[in-house]
Structure formats: C-alpha cells, structure tokens
Design an enzyme around this catalytic site. Structure first.
Site, short mmCIF file in Angstrom:
data_model
loop_
_atom_site.label_atom_id
_atom_site.label_comp_id
_atom_site.label_asym_id
_atom_site.label_seq_id
_atom_site.Cartn_x
_atom_site.Cartn_y
_atom_site.Cartn_z
N TYR A 189 0.83 -1.20 0.00
CA TYR A 189 0.00 0.00 0.00
C TYR A 189 0.87 1.26 0.00
O TYR A 189 0.63 2.20 -0.77
CB TYR A 189 -0.92 0.02 1.22
CG TYR A 189 -1.68 1.32 1.37
CD1 TYR A 189 -2.78 1.59 0.58
CD2 TYR A 189 -1.25 2.28 2.29
CE1 TYR A 189 -3.45 2.80 0.69
CE2 TYR A 189 -1.92 3.49 2.41
CZ TYR A 189 -3.02 3.75 1.61
OH TYR A 189 -3.67 4.95 1.72
N ARG A 236 1.92 9.05 12.58
CA ARG A 236 1.52 10.32 13.22
C ARG A 236 0.01 10.55 13.14
O ARG A 236 -0.60 11.09 14.06
CB ARG A 236 2.24 11.47 12.52
CG ARG A 236 1.98 12.84 13.11
CD ARG A 236 2.37 13.92 12.13
NE ARG A 236 1.57 13.83 10.90
CZ ARG A 236 1.89 14.43 9.77
NH1 ARG A 236 2.99 15.15 9.70
NH2 ARG A 236 1.12 14.31 8.70
N ARG A 246 -10.43 4.71 9.01
CA ARG A 246 -9.38 4.28 8.09
C ARG A 246 -8.22 3.76 8.93
O ARG A 246 -7.62 4.52 9.70
CB ARG A 246 -8.92 5.44 7.20
CG ARG A 246 -10.00 6.00 6.31
CD ARG A 246 -9.48 7.09 5.42
NE ARG A 246 -8.91 8.20 6.18
CZ ARG A 246 -8.43 9.32 5.63
NH1 ARG A 246 -8.42 9.46 4.32
NH2 ARG A 246 -7.94 10.29 6.38
N PHE A 316 15.40 19.65 -1.72
CA PHE A 316 14.04 19.19 -1.93
C PHE A 316 13.84 17.77 -1.41
O PHE A 316 12.81 17.44 -0.82
CB PHE A 316 13.71 19.24 -3.43
CG PHE A 316 12.44 18.54 -3.81
CD1 PHE A 316 11.21 19.09 -3.48
CD2 PHE A 316 12.48 17.33 -4.47
CE1 PHE A 316 10.03 18.44 -3.83
CE2 PHE A 316 11.32 16.67 -4.82
CZ PHE A 316 10.08 17.24 -4.49
#
Length: 496
Positions: A189, A236, A246, A316
């Site tokens: 997933y 978290r 969920r 980034f």
C-alpha cells in the site's frame, strides 16, 4: 505566525524565537518564482500555471517552499506532478463517492489528466482539495504543454498509482472498512501511494539532467524514500485516520500477541483499542513496533541522498526526510499521539530546513534522532532489541561514511578529535605514508646519482636530504646566469 504568537514565543521559548527569526531573514522565500528571470522556467506569466502554483500553496505553504528549491523548470514539473497525484488522492480518499464511481476515474485518471477541459465536481463538500478537481483544467492545460520527457513519466506513475488505489478502494468497500492485514500488504500500500512518488520524482530529476541519468534506475532506494515518509505520516495520523474509520496500521503488528503478553494481557482484537483507557502500555509497545519498521528504511534514504549533487534537488529531497526523523522521535513512547494529531514545533522544522544542506549534516541529524529514540527505549519493550539494531545501523552508516572524529572548521579545514583513539591511528598512518613518500623520493634521487657516479643517499639520515640542496642551488644559479647572460647579449646587440 502572528505578532502576538511571536511575542509569546519570545517570552516562553527565546531560543526557538531566534531560530524562527533566522529562518525568516535568511532562508524563507529563497527563490522568487515570480521574478522576471524565473518566469521562463516557472510559467508564472501563464494564468493556468499561476493557478497551479496557487493550488500548491493552498495544500501546504511549507511544502510549496521546498518544491520551489530545484533550479530551472524542474520545480514547475514537480508542482504539476504533485497536483496530479493530489487530485488522484482526493478521489481515493473521498468516502462520499460510491465504489462504482471511483473505479473508472481512478483507473483512467492518467488519461483524464491530459484531457482538455476535464473537471470533476462531485467530490464531497468536506474534501480539502475539492476545488483542485473543480478547476482541474489548469492542470490538464499545463500537462499537455509539458515536454514529453516529463509528461510520460507523470502519466506512467499516475496510471500505476491509480490502479493500486482502485484495488485498495474496492477492497475497502468489500470489507466494509479500510484496513491492512499483513506487513507485506502495508508495504505494498505504501508503495502505491508513496513509493511510486519516489520513483516518479527520481525519474523526473534524471530526465531534467540535474542529476546523472543512471539515477532513474535507483528504484529500490527511491521506493524507500517514499515508504519512510508515508509510514511516518501513517504513524503520526493514527487518531485522525481512526476517527474516519481508516486503519492503515497492519494487524500483523498491532494484533501481535507478544505485546499483550508483555503486559500480562491478550492481544488487541480491534485497532481502536489502542486509544482506549487502560491500554496505554500495550499501545506504546505497538507504536514502538511501527516506528522500528519505519526506521528500517533510514539507511536507504541516506544512500539515496548521498548520490545527489545539485543543491536545489538535494534540499528538496532531504528536508522531508529529516522532518520524518524528527516526527518519529516525537511520536516514540508518546501516548499523546493516540489522543490527537501531533506535529514537531515550527522552530524545530525551521532549524531542520536550514541544516539539511549536505549529506554529512543530514546523516548527523538522522544519527542524533536515532540516539534520542534509543535513549527513550526501555528493556521491557518487546521491540527493545529491534529498536537498538535499527538505531545502530544508522549510527554505523554515519561512522562508515562520515567518521565523527573528523572535524571541519569554519573555513572547511579538516582536523581530528584529539580525544578519540582513532585519531592516533590516522596520524600514525599519515606519518607512515609521509615516510614512505620520502623513501620513494630518495630512491629516485639515488638512481640519478648512480648515473652521475655519485654515492647514494642514506634513507635514514636527515643530512642526506641536505646533500641535495647544494645541487639544487647550483642548478638554480646556472639557470640564472644563463638568463642574465642572454639578456645582456641581447641588449648589447640591439644597442649596436
């Protein structure tokens, strides 16, 4: 933060106030995408692209700042990539849409995203990014305009992600709720929703020529980059996701009997038991297992970051990873996260952004948080050894690549820690290499002396070096005399 908030921070946390001021003055807004010399890369002069930048800002201002770091057109490409995947994620997360409506959109989203004038107005009213789909024409217009080398990567990733999301969405409808059973399912997933993002970004970076072309093949490391971030977010956001029914924490972890046995109880039967009263200790052991699993990707992330060479690209990629390490440290052994969503403080985030500028400093950030996590671990935790191992792997990686006894001053001058035993070994090795180089040079000189019929030099004698000095001085004087003689002759000849 408002003026009152900053004033309160100055009074209660003066060091954090100083960090935020430094960040505001010296780092925030590093690149102005509206500047005249940047418009050709950022597309700010086009209404559609300007709207895309606005949507990015609406999603997350701090993330938008990170996206703008890469130089040239790469920032614009990443912005579009993110908005495409955000649109896809909005469809998948919308619990008001029936499965028969979701399935075709998710599986064909890669085609719809380059279909002129396509929009979607049926998202639930509470969906945060609903407006992005309502005005999706700005994204599709820019996607059609995008160069093929970029567009093909974004479409390919959107197709793969859409198929994976569709499978999980259908499974959720069949089971009656979103849940994950095994760690393998959990990894799969996370691969679909984040690992593919890492793959796509890596391929886009390689296609932009900002990094070497073979970076596009580092898919395993890129997948770990995505999994580290996604697993951190799942940990978290436990309570927020639980409230919305969920459940992304795998049953294989939260339902493991060892956690119940460590507390003299049975294993959890429902994942919602983690935040129920009286289950604090067992829930913390489960949390420890989740964090140990997330930390297993840390060294792969460090390997990936070490391959990057362009500063904007490195920033980034590195900043989200150091934020993830800080978040894992915040969550570890912190039962508060089972009650509500928690985040690292803004000053800590600002400090991480300013520090995450090179592989060595990022590695030390990982190491420092790993040490703090290990310090908070307790022997009663069934994951105690596992936590020690993953933290030790981070420590070992750092020592292998950036030994802690090697120090650098403000001018970049290298020195060694005098209190570290390894310093004596390095200094002895350097002295040995110096003597070896000296011996080699003497051997070369002896070869020349033998050709001249002179006695060889004594390698062990300091005076042997001095014997060379007269020859060097004599040679220098001869060259000088010849030069002056030639100059004198030339002057005299011209004068006559």
């Amino acid at each position: 933060m408002g003026a009152l908030s900053m004033l309160a921070l100055l009074i209660t946390h003066p060091l954090e106030f100083r960090t935020l001021v430094q960040y505001k003055l010296w780092h925030e807004g590093h690149r102005d995408i509206t500047a005249r010399d940047q418009i050709q890369y950022t597309g700010w002069d086009r209404p559609a692209m300007r709207k895309c930048w606005e949507f990015l800002e609406m999603t997350s201002r701090s993330f938008a700042t990170v996206v703008k770091e890469p130089e040239g057109d790469l920032a614009r490409v990443i912005c579009l990539f993110y908005l495409v995947l955000r649109g896809l994620d909005t469809i998948e997360d919308d619990m008001t849409l029936p499965d028969e409506k979701k399935q075709p959109i998710l599986r064909d989203f890669h085609k719809l995203t380059v279909t002129p004038e396509w929009t979607f107005t049926e998202s639930g009213p509470d969906e945060k990014d609903r407006q992005l789909l309502v005005e999706y024409t700005c994204v599709s217009e820019e996607m059609i305009r995008l160069e093929e080398r970029y567009r093909s990567v974004i479409i390919d990733i959107a197709e793969k992600m859409g198929a994976g999301m569709a499978d999980y969405a259908h499974k959720a409808v069949t089971a009656g709720l979103i849940s994950v059973e095994t760690v393998d399912d959990y990894n799969l997933y996370c691969h679909y929703v984040a690992g593919l993002v890492g793959e796509g970004l890596t391929r886009l970076i390689a296609a932009s020529d900002k990094e070497v072309s073979w970076m596009a093949g580092q898919l395993e490391l890129a997948n770990s980059m995505g999994l580290m971030l996604q697993k951190t977010n799942i940990i978290r956001d436990y309570r927020e996701d639980a409230d919305e029914r969920r459940f992304f924490w795998p049953r294989e972890i939260w339902g493991d009997e060892k956690y119940g046995a460590a507390c003299g109880r049975s294993a959890f039967k429902e994942v919602t038991e983690l935040y129920k009263p009286g289950n604090k200790q067992q829930a913390l052991w489960v949390l420890s297992g989740m964090i140990a699993d997330a930390l297993s990707h840390a060294t792969d992330c460090l390997d990936y970051l070490r391959l990057l060479r362009q500063q904007g690209v490195f920033n980034f990629c590195a900043i989200p990873q150091t934020m993830a390490m800080a978040t894992l440290h915040l969550c570890f052994m912190n039962y508060e996260m089972f009650q509500h969503n928690i985040k690292i403080r803004k000053a800590e985030a600002a400090a991480l952004i300013m520090k995450s500028t090179n592989p060595r400093d990022v590695a030390y950030i990982f190491r420092d948080y790993a040490r703090q996590i290990h310090q908070k671990a307790v022997p009663e935790d069934p994951n105690y050894i596992r936590i020690a191992v993953v933290c030790g792997q981070i420590e070992l990686w750092c020592e292998n690549h950036y030994p802690s006894f090697v120090q650098f001053g403000e001018q970049g001058k290298q020195s060694y820690d005098p209190d570290d035993a390894r310093t004596r070994i390095v200094l002895a090795t350097e002295e040995k290499e110096r003597l070896r180089a000296k011996e080699k040079r003497i051997q070369e000189l002896n070869g020349k002396f033998a050709a001249m019929g002179r006695a060889p030099m004594d390698p062990g004698s300091q005076s042997s070096i001095m014997e060379v000095v007269p020859f060097v001085i004599a040679a220098f004087l001869i060259v000088l005399a010849v030069g002056f003689g030639g100059f004198w002759a030339l002057v005299k000849f011209v004068g006559e």
